[in-house]
Design a protein around this motif. Structure first.
Motif, PDB file in Angstrom:
ATOM      1  N   THR A  18      79.554   1.749 142.606  1.00  0.00           N
ATOM      2  CA  THR A  18      79.591   2.284 141.248  1.00  0.00           C
ATOM      3  C   THR A  18      78.298   3.003 140.904  1.00  0.00           C
ATOM      4  N   PHE A  19      77.188   2.426 141.331  1.00  0.00           N
ATOM      5  CA  PHE A  19      75.899   3.054 141.046  1.00  0.00           C
ATOM      6  C   PHE A  19      75.833   4.458 141.641  1.00  0.00           C
ATOM      7  N   LEU A  20      76.291   4.605 142.885  1.00  0.00           N
ATOM      8  CA  LEU A  20      76.259   5.930 143.511  1.00  0.00           C
ATOM      9  C   LEU A  20      77.351   6.843 142.969  1.00  0.00           C
ATOM     10  N   ARG A  21      78.534   6.265 142.722  1.00  0.00           N
ATOM     11  CA  ARG A  21      79.647   7.081 142.247  1.00  0.00           C
ATOM     12  C   ARG A  21      79.345   7.690 140.879  1.00  0.00           C
ATOM     13  N   ILE A  22      78.836   6.863 139.986  1.00  0.00           N
ATOM     14  CA  ILE A  22      78.554   7.322 138.633  1.00  0.00           C
ATOM     15  C   ILE A  22      77.146   7.880 138.505  1.00  0.00           C
ATOM     16  N   GLY A  23      76.221   7.349 139.312  1.00  0.00           N
ATOM     17  CA  GLY A  23      74.816   7.686 139.128  1.00  0.00           C
ATOM     18  C   GLY A  23      74.288   8.773 140.042  1.00  0.00           C
ATOM     19  N   THR A  24      75.171   9.423 140.807  1.00  0.00           N
ATOM     20  CA  THR A  24      74.710  10.465 141.712  1.00  0.00           C
ATOM     21  C   THR A  24      73.939  11.554 140.974  1.00  0.00           C
ATOM     22  N   ASN A  25      74.511  12.017 139.865  1.00  0.00           N
ATOM     23  CA  ASN A  25      73.832  13.075 139.105  1.00  0.00           C
ATOM     24  C   ASN A  25      72.512  12.593 138.520  1.00  0.00           C
ATOM     25  N   VAL A  26      72.449  11.295 138.175  1.00  0.00           N
ATOM     26  CA  VAL A  26      71.187  10.740 137.679  1.00  0.00           C
ATOM     27  C   VAL A  26      70.150  10.727 138.791  1.00  0.00           C
ATOM     28  N   LEU A  27      70.576  10.337 140.008  1.00  0.00           N
ATOM     29  CA  LEU A  27      69.653  10.317 141.141  1.00  0.00           C
ATOM     30  C   LEU A  27      69.190  11.732 141.503  1.00  0.00           C
ATOM     31  N   LEU A  28      70.060  12.712 141.234  1.00  0.00           N
ATOM     32  CA  LEU A  28      69.717  14.093 141.538  1.00  0.00           C
ATOM     33  C   LEU A  28      68.841  14.743 140.473  1.00  0.00           C
ATOM     34  N   LEU A  29      68.723  14.076 139.326  1.00  0.00           N
ATOM     35  CA  LEU A  29      68.002  14.685 138.208  1.00  0.00           C
ATOM     36  C   LEU A  29      66.601  15.181 138.573  1.00  0.00           C
ATOM     37  N   PRO A  30      65.770  14.357 139.231  1.00  0.00           N
ATOM     38  CA  PRO A  30      64.422  14.849 139.548  1.00  0.00           C
ATOM     39  C   PRO A  30      64.434  16.141 140.363  1.00  0.00           C
ATOM     40  N   ILE A  31      65.406  16.245 141.303  1.00  0.00           N
ATOM     41  CA  ILE A  31      65.493  17.443 142.142  1.00  0.00           C
ATOM     42  C   ILE A  31      66.055  18.614 141.349  1.00  0.00           C
ATOM     43  N   ILE A  32      67.160  18.362 140.616  1.00  0.00           N
ATOM     44  CA  ILE A  32      67.802  19.434 139.867  1.00  0.00           C
ATOM     45  C   ILE A  32      66.865  20.007 138.806  1.00  0.00           C
ATOM     46  N   ILE A  33      66.185  19.108 138.092  1.00  0.00           N
ATOM     47  CA  ILE A  33      65.275  19.567 137.046  1.00  0.00           C
ATOM     48  C   ILE A  33      64.124  20.381 137.639  1.00  0.00           C
ATOM     49  N   SER A  34      63.698  20.013 138.846  1.00  0.00           N
ATOM     50  CA  SER A  34      62.585  20.716 139.487  1.00  0.00           C
ATOM     51  C   SER A  34      62.983  22.117 139.958  1.00  0.00           C
ATOM     52  N   TYR A  35      64.228  22.263 140.416  1.00  0.00           N
ATOM     53  CA  TYR A  35      64.649  23.524 141.026  1.00  0.00           C
ATOM     54  C   TYR A  35      65.384  24.462 140.062  1.00  0.00           C
ATOM     55  N   LEU A  36      66.020  23.898 139.028  1.00  0.00           N
ATOM     56  CA  LEU A  36      66.813  24.722 138.115  1.00  0.00           C
ATOM     57  C   LEU A  36      66.115  24.883 136.778  1.00  0.00           C
ATOM     58  N   THR A  37      66.434  25.965 136.082  1.00  0.00           N
ATOM     59  CA  THR A  37      65.909  26.171 134.742  1.00  0.00           C
ATOM     60  C   THR A  37      66.623  25.248 133.758  1.00  0.00           C
ATOM     61  N   GLU A  38      66.090  25.138 132.549  1.00  0.00           N
ATOM     62  CA  GLU A  38      66.716  24.291 131.536  1.00  0.00           C
ATOM     63  C   GLU A  38      68.137  24.751 131.243  1.00  0.00           C
ATOM     64  N   GLN A 179      76.791  13.907 149.420  1.00  0.00           N
ATOM     65  CA  GLN A 179      76.483  14.812 148.314  1.00  0.00           C
ATOM     66  C   GLN A 179      74.986  14.865 148.035  1.00  0.00           C
ATOM     67  N   LEU A 180      74.337  13.714 147.980  1.00  0.00           N
ATOM     68  CA  LEU A 180      72.902  13.669 147.701  1.00  0.00           C
ATOM     69  C   LEU A 180      72.098  14.405 148.776  1.00  0.00           C
ATOM     70  N   THR A 181      72.460  14.159 150.034  1.00  0.00           N
ATOM     71  CA  THR A 181      71.718  14.753 151.146  1.00  0.00           C
ATOM     72  C   THR A 181      71.827  16.273 151.149  1.00  0.00           C
ATOM     73  N   PHE A 182      73.064  16.773 151.063  1.00  0.00           N
ATOM     74  CA  PHE A 182      73.266  18.215 151.139  1.00  0.00           C
ATOM     75  C   PHE A 182      72.798  18.932 149.876  1.00  0.00           C
ATOM     76  N   CYS A 183      72.858  18.242 148.744  1.00  0.00           N
ATOM     77  CA  CYS A 183      72.351  18.851 147.512  1.00  0.00           C
ATOM     78  C   CYS A 183      70.848  19.104 147.635  1.00  0.00           C
ATOM     79  N   TRP A 184      70.123  18.107 148.124  1.00  0.00           N
ATOM     80  CA  TRP A 184      68.678  18.271 148.293  1.00  0.00           C
ATOM     81  C   TRP A 184      68.363  19.371 149.295  1.00  0.00           C
ATOM     82  N   LEU A 185      69.082  19.370 150.443  1.00  0.00           N
ATOM     83  CA  LEU A 185      68.825  20.376 151.484  1.00  0.00           C
ATOM     84  C   LEU A 185      69.097  21.788 150.976  1.00  0.00           C
ATOM     85  N   LEU A 186      70.216  21.966 150.270  1.00  0.00           N
ATOM     86  CA  LEU A 186      70.595  23.308 149.813  1.00  0.00           C
ATOM     87  C   LEU A 186      69.706  23.790 148.671  1.00  0.00           C
ATOM     88  N   LEU A 187      69.263  22.877 147.815  1.00  0.00           N
ATOM     89  CA  LEU A 187      68.312  23.278 146.778  1.00  0.00           C
ATOM     90  C   LEU A 187      66.965  23.646 147.405  1.00  0.00           C
TER      91      LEU A 187
END
Length: 469
Positions: A18-38, A179-187
């Motif tokens: 459940t933590f990974l299923r629901i929290g994937t986007n939360v775990l990605l937040l530090p990476i997404i916020i760093s690479y994407l604009t607001e 999803q987490l692995t490839f999201c980080w690599l592609l970003l």
């Protein structure tokens, strides 16, 4: 008779899954916020909200199929539109089991194709409305990802129905790890929001492969199904779909209600307030939803067991397991909610311009607590294959969204209107559906429910501590 066997290991796997299923986007937040604009972060949450909207095309089939698979797995040789048949058979009817499984596959193929069509048409129009053409290819990839995730989600119903909790969560963990692995690599390779969409697509493919593997080997299900011959399979599957549709239509109203309560306000925020505000509101809502999802793990883990107790008319066991699940939800929610407050300064450290109002987040936490709490009562009622709450919940949600729009448009509350509206309506549903459970199934007072739940939770914690020591 096949039983739903839930052990402590299943609960642990449920927490991870459940933590990974629901929290994937939360775990990605530090990476997404760093690479994407607001604005791109806000657009990603618009993607996610629209995909949640598309999940409405499931229209209640997932819980309905899971519930009926449990009934057949536990010995029933037929299903009803409403209510249940008490059983004492000695084995699973594999022909009926196979028919239900094929019914599920046919339904999900149809709704996935319909969802893809609407995503690529109306969805594309909306994305162009709130962003620009440069993001349309990322949206197309994301639409295909939603298609595959929805198409193969029937395996989740299969695994939940037979009580294969650990296996279901193992497949989910592998999928989200992909999803987490490839999201980080592609970003990292500067794919931007397109890379996030591709990673989501790959996770759906992984989910299908591993879910099928776990399902077929669970108690030799694959072998038993392969050795069953069912005449006129398509016709019989269609007949089962007509039976299941009776309650699926009601479950569909509940799904719409859940979407309106959890996601519709994100779209209202993006359209009426702006994408930057949507990013802050969306993250706060996502964190609170994650808190609720993790807190409800004991209930979701034992839900198939409650369905078995319902079909075998074991009231006392259901009273104990339900009371424990409700108390565990509230206790876990409070603890995890306080812990989640630590994420806010971390997010703002990573992106100083990304402001999350702590007071807003606390009120959202209370909003989601109420929403999840009455959801437990409604889910328990569905164990008896009846859904008296469907119309009430959809009306409540329409009132919530309407009130949000009016307050945003005609008051100075702004984003606060999106939080206050659902709180008002949720308070009503908490009282209404507890009283329904008390009067119709468990005949238990609110204080007795909490007393049993606290006692059971205490005994579980005590046994665990002594075992560790």
């Amino acid at each position: 008779m096949a039983h739903v066997n839930i052990v402590k290991g299943d609960v642990i796997w449920s927490y991870f899954g459940t933590f990974l299923r629901i929290g994937t986007n939360v775990l990605l937040l530090p990476i997404i916020i760093s690479y994407l604009t607001e604005s791109e972060v806000g657009l990603w949450y618009v993607f996610a909200s629209i995909s949640q909207l598309v999940s409405l095309f499931d229209f209640g089939f997932a819980p309905s199929f899971a519930r009926n698979i449990t009934y057949i797995w536990c010995g029933a040789n037929t299903i009803r539109k409403e209510s249940i048949i008490s059983v004492n058979n000695t084995k699973t009817d594999w022909k009926e089991f196979s028919i239900i499984l094929h019914s599920c596959k046919y339904v999900y193929l149809l709704i996935s194709l319909l969802a893809l069509l609407l995503l690529l048409s109306i969805g594309s129009f909306y994305i162009l409305k709130v962003s620009s053409f440069e993001y349309i290819f990322a949206w197309i990839i994301y639409s295909l990802a939603v298609f595959f995730n929805l198409l193969f989600s029937y395996y989740t119903s299969f695994l939940r129905g037979i009580g294969a909790v650990a296996e279901n969560n193992k497949a989910a963990i592998i999928s989200k790890a992909v999803q987490l692995t490839f999201c980080w690599l592609l970003l990292e390779m500067n794919f931007g929001i397109l890379g996030v969409s591709i990673a989501y697509l790959l996770s759906g493919i992984a989910l299908r492969l591993f879910s099928k593997f776990y399902f077929n080997r669970y108690e030799n299900i694959g072998y038993n199904i392969r050795n069953v011959v069912v005449d006129s399979l398509f016709i019989k599957s269609f007949n089962r779909i007509k039976i299941i549709w009776h309650n699926s239509a009601k479950e569909g109203l509940v799904t719409i209600s859940n979407y309106l309560n959890s996601q519709a306000n994100t779209l209202i925020c993006s359209y009426m307030i702006g994408l930057s505000a949507t990013g802050s509101y969306g993250i706060s809502l996502q964190l609170a939803t994650l808190v609720s999802s993790i807190s409800s793990i004991p209930f979701s883990t034992y839900q198939s067991k409650m369905q078995e107790y319902a079909i075998t008319n074991n009231v006392e066991s259901n009273k104990k397991i339900f009371s424990f699940s409700v108390v565990a939800y509230v206790v876990a929610y409070i603890i995890i909610a306080f812990g989640s407050l630590l994420s806010i300064p971390i997010i703002q450290f990573i992106k100083p311009s990304f402001i999350i109002d702590i007071h807003m987040y606390l009120l959202i936490l209370f909003q989601i607590l109420l929403w999840g709490y009455y959801g437990l009562f409604c889910s328990f009622i569905s164990s008896y294959n009846t859904l008296p709450y469907s119309k009430t919940l959809i009306i409540s949600s329409v009132i919530t969204v309407s009130l949000s729009v009016v307050l945003v448009e005609y008051s100075d509350l702004g984003i606060w209107a999106l939080i206050i509206s659902p709180i008002i309506v949720s308070l009503y549903n908490v009282f209404k559906w507890f009283i329904y459970v008390r009067n119709n199934y468990l005949h238990i007072s609110f204080s007795e429910m909490n007393s049993i739940g606290i006692r059971t939770l205490y005994n579980i914690i005590k046994s665990f501590v002594f075992k560790v020591n």
